[in-house]
Motif scaffolding. Structure first.
Motif, PDB file in Angstrom:
ATOM      1  N   MET A   1       0.821  -1.198   0.000  1.00 39.64           N
ATOM      2  CA  MET A   1       0.000   0.000   0.000  1.00 39.64           C
ATOM      3  C   MET A   1       0.864   1.261   0.000  1.00 39.64           C
ATOM      4  N   MET A   2       1.865   1.280   0.895  1.00 38.10           N
ATOM      5  CA  MET A   2       2.745   2.448   0.994  1.00 38.10           C
ATOM      6  C   MET A   2       3.542   2.634  -0.296  1.00 38.10           C
ATOM      7  N   LYS A   3       3.969   1.509  -0.893  1.00 37.29           N
ATOM      8  CA  LYS A   3       4.725   1.564  -2.143  1.00 37.29           C
ATOM      9  C   LYS A   3       3.865   2.173  -3.255  1.00 37.29           C
ATOM     10  N   THR A   4       2.596   1.805  -3.286  1.00 42.26           N
ATOM     11  CA  THR A   4       1.684   2.334  -4.302  1.00 42.26           C
ATOM     12  C   THR A   4       1.470   3.831  -4.116  1.00 42.26           C
ATOM     13  N   LEU A   5       1.321   4.265  -2.872  1.00 44.18           N
ATOM     14  CA  LEU A   5       1.129   5.692  -2.603  1.00 44.18           C
ATOM     15  C   LEU A   5       2.374   6.490  -2.980  1.00 44.18           C
ATOM     16  N   LEU A   6       3.551   5.961  -2.637  1.00 45.97           N
ATOM     17  CA  LEU A   6       4.797   6.632  -2.995  1.00 45.97           C
ATOM     18  C   LEU A   6       4.949   6.710  -4.506  1.00 45.97           C
ATOM     19  N   SER A   7       4.673   5.613  -5.179  1.00 47.19           N
ATOM     20  CA  SER A   7       4.772   5.576  -6.636  1.00 47.19           C
ATOM     21  C   SER A   7       3.780   6.545  -7.292  1.00 47.19           C
ATOM     22  N   ALA A   8       2.557   6.583  -6.779  1.00 52.56           N
ATOM     23  CA  ALA A   8       1.542   7.487  -7.337  1.00 52.56           C
ATOM     24  C   ALA A   8       1.934   8.944  -7.113  1.00 52.56           C
ATOM     25  N   GLY A   9       2.448   9.247  -5.935  1.00 57.27           N
ATOM     26  CA  GLY A   9       2.883  10.615  -5.649  1.00 57.27           C
ATOM     27  C   GLY A   9       4.049  11.043  -6.517  1.00 57.27           C
ATOM     28  N   LEU A  10       5.043  10.168  -6.665  1.00 55.35           N
ATOM     29  CA  LEU A  10       6.185  10.484  -7.528  1.00 55.35           C
ATOM     30  C   LEU A  10       5.765  10.594  -8.993  1.00 55.35           C
ATOM     31  N   LEU A  11       4.829   9.748  -9.404  1.00 54.15           N
ATOM     32  CA  LEU A  11       4.321   9.812 -10.771  1.00 54.15           C
ATOM     33  C   LEU A  11       3.639  11.153 -11.023  1.00 54.15           C
ATOM     34  N   ALA A  12       2.790  11.568 -10.098  1.00 53.61           N
ATOM     35  CA  ALA A  12       2.098  12.855 -10.255  1.00 53.61           C
ATOM     36  C   ALA A  12       3.091  14.012 -10.270  1.00 53.61           C
ATOM     37  N   LEU A  13       4.069  13.980  -9.384  1.00 53.38           N
ATOM     38  CA  LEU A  13       5.081  15.033  -9.326  1.00 53.38           C
ATOM     39  C   LEU A  13       5.926  15.063 -10.595  1.00 53.38           C
ATOM     40  N   SER A  14       6.348  13.904 -11.059  1.00 54.17           N
ATOM     41  CA  SER A  14       7.176  13.833 -12.261  1.00 54.17           C
ATOM     42  C   SER A  14       6.415  14.317 -13.496  1.00 54.17           C
ATOM     43  N   ALA A  15       5.165  13.882 -13.638  1.00 58.67           N
ATOM     44  CA  ALA A  15       4.355  14.319 -14.780  1.00 58.67           C
ATOM     45  C   ALA A  15       4.113  15.819 -14.719  1.00 58.67           C
ATOM     46  N   PHE A  16       3.803  16.334 -13.526  1.00 59.37           N
ATOM     47  CA  PHE A  16       3.576  17.773 -13.358  1.00 59.37           C
ATOM     48  C   PHE A  16       4.828  18.577 -13.735  1.00 59.37           C
ATOM     49  N   LEU A  17       5.987  18.159 -13.220  1.00 56.18           N
ATOM     50  CA  LEU A  17       7.229  18.884 -13.506  1.00 56.18           C
ATOM     51  C   LEU A  17       7.569  18.856 -14.995  1.00 56.18           C
ATOM     52  N   SER A  18       7.368  17.710 -15.626  1.00 56.06           N
ATOM     53  CA  SER A  18       7.647  17.610 -17.060  1.00 56.06           C
ATOM     54  C   SER A  18       6.756  18.548 -17.865  1.00 56.06           C
ATOM     55  N   ILE A  19       5.481  18.515 -17.577  1.00 56.29           N
ATOM     56  CA  ILE A  19       4.533  19.357 -18.313  1.00 56.29           C
ATOM     57  C   ILE A  19       4.795  20.835 -18.013  1.00 56.29           C
ATOM     58  N   LYS A  20       5.075  21.159 -16.756  1.00 55.50           N
ATOM     59  CA  LYS A  20       5.349  22.554 -16.388  1.00 55.50           C
ATOM     60  C   LYS A  20       6.606  23.076 -17.076  1.00 55.50           C
ATOM     61  N   HIS A  21       7.692  22.293 -17.051  1.00 55.21           N
ATOM     62  CA  HIS A  21       8.919  22.738 -17.706  1.00 55.21           C
ATOM     63  C   HIS A  21       8.718  22.870 -19.214  1.00 55.21           C
ATOM     64  N   GLY A  22       7.956  21.958 -19.784  1.00 57.49           N
ATOM     65  CA  GLY A  22       7.665  22.062 -21.214  1.00 57.49           C
ATOM     66  C   GLY A  22       6.857  23.312 -21.537  1.00 57.49           C
ATOM     67  N   TRP A  23       5.846  23.576 -20.728  1.00 55.43           N
ATOM     68  CA  TRP A  23       5.006  24.758 -20.935  1.00 55.43           C
ATOM     69  C   TRP A  23       5.813  26.041 -20.763  1.00 55.43           C
ATOM     70  N   ASP A  24       6.678  26.057 -19.744  1.00 51.33           N
ATOM     71  CA  ASP A  24       7.495  27.246 -19.471  1.00 51.33           C
ATOM     72  C   ASP A  24       8.472  27.563 -20.602  1.00 51.33           C
ATOM     73  N   SER A  25       8.827  26.575 -21.403  1.00 49.72           N
ATOM     74  CA  SER A  25       9.764  26.834 -22.505  1.00 49.72           C
ATOM     75  C   SER A  25       9.121  27.679 -23.608  1.00 49.72           C
ATOM     76  N   PHE A  26       7.808  27.788 -23.602  1.00 47.04           N
ATOM     77  CA  PHE A  26       7.118  28.612 -24.603  1.00 47.04           C
ATOM     78  C   PHE A  26       6.911  30.056 -24.139  1.00 47.04           C
ATOM     79  N   ARG A  27       7.239  30.320 -22.898  1.00 50.15           N
ATOM     80  CA  ARG A  27       7.120  31.682 -22.373  1.00 50.15           C
ATOM     81  C   ARG A  27       8.415  32.433 -22.643  1.00 50.15           C
ATOM     82  N   PRO A  28       8.354  33.745 -22.733  1.00 50.58           N
ATOM     83  CA  PRO A  28       9.588  34.510 -22.954  1.00 50.58           C
ATOM     84  C   PRO A  28      10.580  34.281 -21.810  1.00 50.58           C
ATOM     85  N   ALA A  29      11.818  34.022 -22.192  1.00 52.13           N
ATOM     86  CA  ALA A  29      12.860  33.737 -21.200  1.00 52.13           C
ATOM     87  C   ALA A  29      13.369  35.023 -20.566  1.00 52.13           C
TER      88      ALA A  29
END
Length: 116
Positions: A1-29
């Motif tokens: 159970m704990m492994k699943t929660l950790l994996s789900a949390g890391l998955l959500a964080l990793s997906a969020f960071l990837s999408i956020k960094h990708g989105w930020d690359s389209f904004r003026p630097a």
């Protein structure tokens, strides 16, 4: 159970960071971001390609069929950033990327958290 929660949390964080960094690359630097990219050898023209790639990786992380390959692509991207940093002489930036490199490797070890 704990492994699943950790994996789900890391998955959500990793997906969020990837999408956020990708989105930020389209904004003026900012001036600082522009000088950092120039130091790494990344041009303004290539930033949208990195952005699209990062968003795709973030979305593919959420699918069980592409979970493994998207984590591999995420890890390779981070190692590439680390290599560019070391080549530019910015070792501290390369060292800062280590936790972000550990995340996709840990996700591969924990496996996809949701069973269908």
């Amino acid at each position: 159970m704990m492994k699943t929660l950790l994996s789900a949390g890391l998955l959500a964080l990793s997906a969020f960071l990837s999408i956020k960094h990708g989105w930020d690359s389209f904004r003026p630097a900012t001036a600082e971001q522009t000088s950092l990219m120039a130091e790494l050898g990344i041009t303004k023209a290539t930033m949208p390609f990195f952005g699209v790639f990062s968003i795709i990786i973030g979305l593919l992380l959420l699918l069980p069929q592409t979970f493994f390959i998207s984590n591999i692509l995420n890890a390779v991207t981070i190692v590439l950033i680390m290599a560019f940093s070391i080549r530019a002489g910015n070792v501290s930036m390369a060292l800062m990327e280590i936790p972000f490199l550990a995340m996709p490797l840990l996700l591969i070890w924990l496996k996809y958290p949701f069973k269908f």
